[in-house]
Scaffold this motif. Sequence first.
Motif, PDB file in Angstrom:
ATOM      1  N   LEU A  84       0.815  -1.209   0.000  1.00 24.62           N
ATOM      2  CA  LEU A  84       0.000   0.000   0.000  1.00 24.62           C
ATOM      3  C   LEU A  84       0.854   1.266   0.000  1.00 24.62           C
ATOM      4  CD1 LEU A  84      -2.827  -0.919   2.555  1.00 24.62           C
ATOM      5  CD2 LEU A  84      -3.128  -0.423   0.137  1.00 24.62           C
ATOM      6  N   VAL A  85       1.893   1.278   0.815  1.00 20.09           N
ATOM      7  CA  VAL A  85       2.694   2.496   0.980  1.00 20.09           C
ATOM      8  C   VAL A  85       3.922   2.509   0.075  1.00 20.09           C
ATOM      9  CG1 VAL A  85       1.891   2.783   3.341  1.00 20.09           C
ATOM     10  CG2 VAL A  85       4.005   1.524   2.914  1.00 20.09           C
ATOM     11  N   ASN A  86       4.036   1.503  -0.798  1.00 22.94           N
ATOM     12  CA  ASN A  86       5.156   1.448  -1.740  1.00 22.94           C
ATOM     13  C   ASN A  86       6.484   1.519  -0.986  1.00 22.94           C
ATOM     14  OD1 ASN A  86       6.355   1.243  -4.244  1.00 22.94           O
ATOM     15  ND2 ASN A  86       6.140   3.424  -4.743  1.00 22.94           N
ATOM     16  N   ALA A  87       6.618   0.645   0.006  1.00 26.68           N
ATOM     17  CA  ALA A  87       7.763   0.688   0.906  1.00 26.68           C
ATOM     18  C   ALA A  87       9.085   0.586   0.153  1.00 26.68           C
ATOM     19  CB  ALA A  87       7.662  -0.441   1.930  1.00 26.68           C
ATOM     20  N   GLY A  88      10.046   1.389   0.599  1.00 26.82           N
ATOM     21  CA  GLY A  88      11.393   1.369   0.049  1.00 26.82           C
ATOM     22  C   GLY A  88      11.634   2.343  -1.074  1.00 26.82           C
ATOM     23  N   ASN A  89      10.614   2.907  -1.642  1.00 27.61           N
ATOM     24  CA  ASN A  89      10.762   3.810  -2.781  1.00 27.61           C
ATOM     25  C   ASN A  89      10.543   5.260  -2.357  1.00 27.61           C
ATOM     26  OD1 ASN A  89      11.188   1.709  -4.704  1.00 27.61           O
ATOM     27  ND2 ASN A  89       8.986   1.308  -4.679  1.00 27.61           N
ATOM     28  N   TRP A  90      11.413   6.124  -2.871  1.00 25.17           N
ATOM     29  CA  TRP A  90      11.302   7.540  -2.564  1.00 25.17           C
ATOM     30  C   TRP A  90      10.139   8.152  -3.323  1.00 25.17           C
ATOM     31  CZ3 TRP A  90      13.718   9.833   1.305  1.00 25.17           C
ATOM     32  CH2 TRP A  90      14.900   9.269   1.788  1.00 25.17           C
ATOM     33  N   ARG A  91       9.503   9.127  -2.674  1.00 25.05           N
ATOM     34  CA  ARG A  91       8.425   9.876  -3.306  1.00 25.05           C
ATOM     35  C   ARG A  91       8.656  11.349  -3.029  1.00 25.05           C
ATOM     36  NH1 ARG A  91       2.812   7.331  -1.312  1.00 25.05           N
ATOM     37  NH2 ARG A  91       2.049   8.858  -2.815  1.00 25.05           N
ATOM     38  N   GLY A  94       5.534  16.269  -4.231  1.00 24.92           N
ATOM     39  CA  GLY A  94       4.554  16.581  -5.262  1.00 24.92           C
ATOM     40  C   GLY A  94       3.851  15.356  -5.789  1.00 24.92           C
ATOM     41  N   GLY A  95       4.264  14.143  -5.386  1.00 20.77           N
ATOM     42  CA  GLY A  95       3.607  12.939  -5.855  1.00 20.77           C
ATOM     43  C   GLY A  95       4.612  11.849  -6.133  1.00 20.77           C
ATOM     44  N   ASP A  96       4.136  10.711  -6.662  1.00 21.06           N
ATOM     45  CA  ASP A  96       4.985   9.579  -6.968  1.00 21.06           C
ATOM     46  C   ASP A  96       5.850   9.855  -8.176  1.00 21.06           C
ATOM     47  OD1 ASP A  96       4.328   7.713  -4.981  1.00 21.06           O
ATOM     48  OD2 ASP A  96       2.403   7.348  -5.963  1.00 21.06           O
ATOM     49  N   ASP A  97       7.083   9.365  -8.134  1.00 22.82           N
ATOM     50  CA  ASP A  97       7.980   9.472  -9.277  1.00 22.82           C
ATOM     51  C   ASP A  97       9.108   8.471  -9.055  1.00 22.82           C
ATOM     52  OD1 ASP A  97       9.921  12.161 -10.842  1.00 22.82           O
ATOM     53  OD2 ASP A  97       9.604  10.058 -11.380  1.00 22.82           O
ATOM     54  N   GLY A  98       9.169   7.473  -9.924  1.00 23.94           N
ATOM     55  CA  GLY A  98      10.185   6.442  -9.757  1.00 23.94           C
ATOM     56  C   GLY A  98      11.587   7.010  -9.821  1.00 23.94           C
ATOM     57  N   GLN A  99      11.808   8.111 -10.541  1.00 26.92           N
ATOM     58  CA  GLN A  99      13.112   8.765 -10.612  1.00 26.92           C
ATOM     59  C   GLN A  99      12.991  10.148  -9.979  1.00 26.92           C
ATOM     60  OE1 GLN A  99      15.800   7.193 -11.804  1.00 26.92           O
ATOM     61  NE2 GLN A  99      14.515   5.389 -12.201  1.00 26.92           N
ATOM     62  N   VAL A 100      12.825  10.149  -8.653  1.00 31.61           N
ATOM     63  CA  VAL A 100      12.551  11.392  -7.956  1.00 31.61           C
ATOM     64  C   VAL A 100      13.731  12.340  -8.070  1.00 31.61           C
ATOM     65  CG1 VAL A 100      12.037  12.439  -5.728  1.00 31.61           C
ATOM     66  CG2 VAL A 100      10.960  10.290  -6.361  1.00 31.61           C
ATOM     67  N   ARG A 101      13.471  13.580  -8.457  1.00 30.89           N
ATOM     68  CA  ARG A 101      14.512  14.598  -8.518  1.00 30.89           C
ATOM     69  C   ARG A 101      14.169  15.796  -7.643  1.00 30.89           C
ATOM     70  NH1 ARG A 101      16.501  10.837 -10.219  1.00 30.89           N
ATOM     71  NH2 ARG A 101      17.635  10.496 -12.169  1.00 30.89           N
TER      72      ARG A 101
END
Length: 589
Positions: A84-91, A94-101
């Motif tokens: 549910l919380v997409n554990a381990g991935n940075w967000r 401003g929202g979800d982004d697999g390549q967060v900058r």
Amino acid sequence: MSLNRQRQRGAVLGTSLILLTVMTTVGITAATLSGDREQSAASYRQQVDAMMAAEHGELVVRNIVSDWIEANNDWPDEAQARNLVNAGNWRGMGGDDGQVRQAQSFRVAEVNAAVIDGTESLVFDIEGAIRPGDETRSLRQMQLVIQRSSEAGDSISPFEGGLIGCDGLSQSGSASVDSFHSGRGAYGANLDNGSVNARTGEVRMRTINAGADGSFSGNAPVYGDVAVTGDLSMSGATPIHGNLFVDGSVNNMNGTVGGTVQVGGNISLGSASNVQGPVRAGGNVTVGSTSTPPPAISAMGSVSWPSWWIWRPLLDALTGNYREQQEDLELDPVLDPSLECDPLAVVDPDTLGPGQMFWDAWNDPAMQPLTDYFIESGCAHCIDSGNRSTQLTGGRGNQDARDTVIGNDGSRTVVRVDNGLGTQGRLSSLTIRGDVTLVVDGDFDIGNNTQMRIAPDANLTVMVSGQTDLGGGSNVLTGAQNQGAPFVRNDKPAFSLYSAHRGSQYQPGVRVSGANSSHVAVYAPNTGVRIRGSGNIFGAVRAGFLDLSGSGDIHYDTMLGELSPPGGGAAASQISVQRGGWWEGAVDE
């Protein structure tokens, strides 16, 4: 003289060099300090931004978990929570982004299921950071714990159990108390499984506040349990077809109990008593000259019985199951500190006036005066407004309104009366259509043989600040008691009465009487509720003091116990949230 001047010139040059050195040192130091301050300020700003990112992550996690619980009416396991919380991935914030900058970002680093203080819990380790590009700076971490709510008042319907007198119970009439489920059919109907929709054993008469006493002096059977936080008097012949739990003492008990009897203090069993289950007591047990004594007794104090039992072999043999001085006897108290008498706060604890529930209704954008509603509906002759009260008239002159209607099918109507509301004249019925909320800032009196009819799939919520009187031949018809229509519609009772009146058992704020039957859920935790007359009641009652003195039966609709508290959805009622401490994480990226 020339030598002296040369010496003076040399001294001036030396002094100038010293001053220049000092000034240079001061300048370098100032520049260094300024740079340090700028670096310190930048570092502090990054720490604050990282904390803000983690706090944003906390809010996101809370909302995600709450929404899932509300949608599924369930509790997620550890794997589901991780997903549910997409554990381990940075967000990014401003929202979800697999390549967060984005600079401010968060992630749920770890999710663990746990049992904390006996409560099922989910523990989330949330990280906030400044991440320009792929670089991670100023990592801050916090812990969020989401638990199934351990407070019964947060998750239990205010009508759970059926009949509650927070400060006391009194039953002196002949009305029986039992339970049924209107969602399965009419009361007394034969169900598909071969059972009858009546006397299901799910009703519970109880008190809540410490030291609240109970009195049963009539001959009214209770097909369920009785739980009292104070002392209990059973001078009548009331049969309890369930268990009896009392925190205080029971004096001269002469009724029947079909199950277990647990008493925190002393208990004396009279000659007419009939206890069919074991007795457990925190004090002394005295068994009188009864022919139907309990099969077993365990007491922390003494146990005594008539001396003539030695001449009755069966009774004498029974005493072998009577054990006294049981110091290690464990008793579960009736008093539960987590239970509140007024969990909906219909009375403001500070002002002792109407609480937030009333204010929310008064401030509803859809709210309008009941008089204006009737004028707009073309029925100005339906109502007569005075300084002290407003009356539903049933019409005036040749304008007939004996069958008055409030609301429209499929729509919501919110109306108020700024004084009392009653019925008079030709009015014979008041029909409710759609979802209607009526707020009465005064007394509410439906008498004069008026029938209140709740249309199919309609709801009426009445909120009263003064006294309420449902009597004089009036009755409330919802179809649930004899037509098999469910009493709970659109997640609330077909007819519910919420009273903010404050009164005692001697000055009850809600009176229900008369010979006609009614289906109603009464919530009046700060005042007495007195039920008299021969009419049956289908529904539930939560009162400050509950007085049952009539001959009409009380049928608790267990469907009401399945409701969530008003003003809170499933998620709000099923979780509690705790925030752990902050700590600075190691930057490893």
